[in-house]
Design a protein around this motif. Sequence first.
Motif, short mmCIF file in Angstrom:
data_model
loop_
_atom_site.label_atom_id
_atom_site.label_comp_id
_atom_site.label_asym_id
_atom_site.label_seq_id
_atom_site.Cartn_x
_atom_site.Cartn_y
_atom_site.Cartn_z
N GLN A 1 6.82 6.19 25.44
CA GLN A 1 7.44 7.22 24.83
C GLN A 1 8.67 6.75 24.03
OE1 GLN A 1 5.93 10.55 25.16
NE2 GLN A 1 4.74 9.05 26.27
N ILE A 2 8.40 7.05 22.73
CA ILE A 2 9.44 6.38 21.78
C ILE A 2 10.58 7.38 21.46
CG2 ILE A 2 7.80 4.74 20.59
CD1 ILE A 2 7.45 6.81 18.32
N SER A 3 11.64 6.88 21.08
CA SER A 3 12.77 7.64 20.59
C SER A 3 12.74 8.63 19.65
CB SER A 3 14.25 6.94 20.70
OG SER A 3 13.90 5.94 19.63
N ARG A 4 12.76 9.83 19.75
CA ARG A 4 12.70 10.96 18.85
C ARG A 4 13.33 12.24 19.32
NH1 ARG A 4 7.05 11.65 16.59
NH2 ARG A 4 6.72 9.95 17.79
N ASP A 5 13.80 12.90 18.47
CA ASP A 5 14.57 14.25 18.64
C ASP A 5 13.97 15.38 17.70
OD1 ASP A 5 16.08 13.81 16.56
OD2 ASP A 5 17.64 13.39 17.49
N ASP A 6 14.72 16.50 17.73
CA ASP A 6 14.26 17.63 16.87
C ASP A 6 14.27 17.15 15.39
OD1 ASP A 6 13.92 18.87 19.08
OD2 ASP A 6 15.74 20.25 18.94
N THR A 7 15.21 16.23 15.06
CA THR A 7 15.24 15.75 13.60
C THR A 7 14.05 14.57 13.08
OG1 THR A 7 16.91 14.18 13.93
CG2 THR A 7 18.00 16.52 13.41
N GLY A 8 13.65 14.21 14.22
CA GLY A 8 12.55 13.14 13.77
C GLY A 8 12.88 11.75 14.86
N LEU A 9 12.48 10.64 14.17
CA LEU A 9 12.60 9.44 15.10
C LEU A 9 13.88 8.88 14.93
CD1 LEU A 9 9.41 7.21 13.47
CD2 LEU A 9 9.78 8.26 15.56
N ILE A 10 14.40 8.37 16.31
CA ILE A 10 15.50 7.55 16.30
C ILE A 10 15.36 6.40 16.22
CG2 ILE A 10 17.74 7.36 17.64
CD1 ILE A 10 16.76 9.99 19.30
N THR A 11 15.63 5.80 15.20
CA THR A 11 15.52 4.24 14.43
C THR A 11 16.83 3.63 14.58
OG1 THR A 11 15.76 4.81 12.37
CG2 THR A 11 13.40 5.07 13.15
N GLY A 12 16.75 2.18 14.66
CA GLY A 12 17.73 1.27 14.28
C GLY A 12 17.73 0.24 15.23
N THR A 13 18.57 -0.70 15.20
CA THR A 13 18.59 -1.97 16.17
C THR A 13 19.96 -1.95 16.82
OG1 THR A 13 17.36 -3.16 14.46
CG2 THR A 13 18.57 -4.32 16.15
N LEU A 14 19.77 -1.90 18.04
CA LEU A 14 21.18 -2.17 19.06
C LEU A 14 21.88 -3.39 18.62
CD1 LEU A 14 22.07 0.29 21.29
CD2 LEU A 14 19.63 0.27 20.43
#
Length: 153
Positions: A40-53
Amino acid sequence: MSTFEARLAELGITLPDAPAPAANYVPYVVTGSTVYISGQISRDDTGLITGTLGQDVDVDGGKAAARACAIALIAQLRAACGGDLSRLVQVVKLTGFVNAAPDFTDHPAVINGASDLMVEVFGDRGRHARAAVGCVSLPLGVAVEVEGVFRIT
């Protein structure tokens, strides 16, 4: 309402509908008393949670992304259990993938966002084995992906 659903409500969590697969796979497979849930990929009510740690996302942002993945896992589990989370016997294993810069090494802290939620919701039934690994990229540029194995009745 099951105890687990009541606990979700106490935490202020409303489970979304189980996310549809993004490619040619099924969201989960039930074999006997074991449920294998696809990543399951990171997403919330606003959409995908993207980026590089370690680049444009900090550990706290990564933990929030992993928690979002855990919410999606629980939604898939609910679907696999025919809507009845009380069928959960044990969260067996989570595998977390972190979109990480080459010098980022705090993968376990990021995936704690998912692990902590499983214990918050399911108590001792939420304690699980785990892997937390770094990746050079993840689908759609998301920050985190988590898959899980669960035992049900």
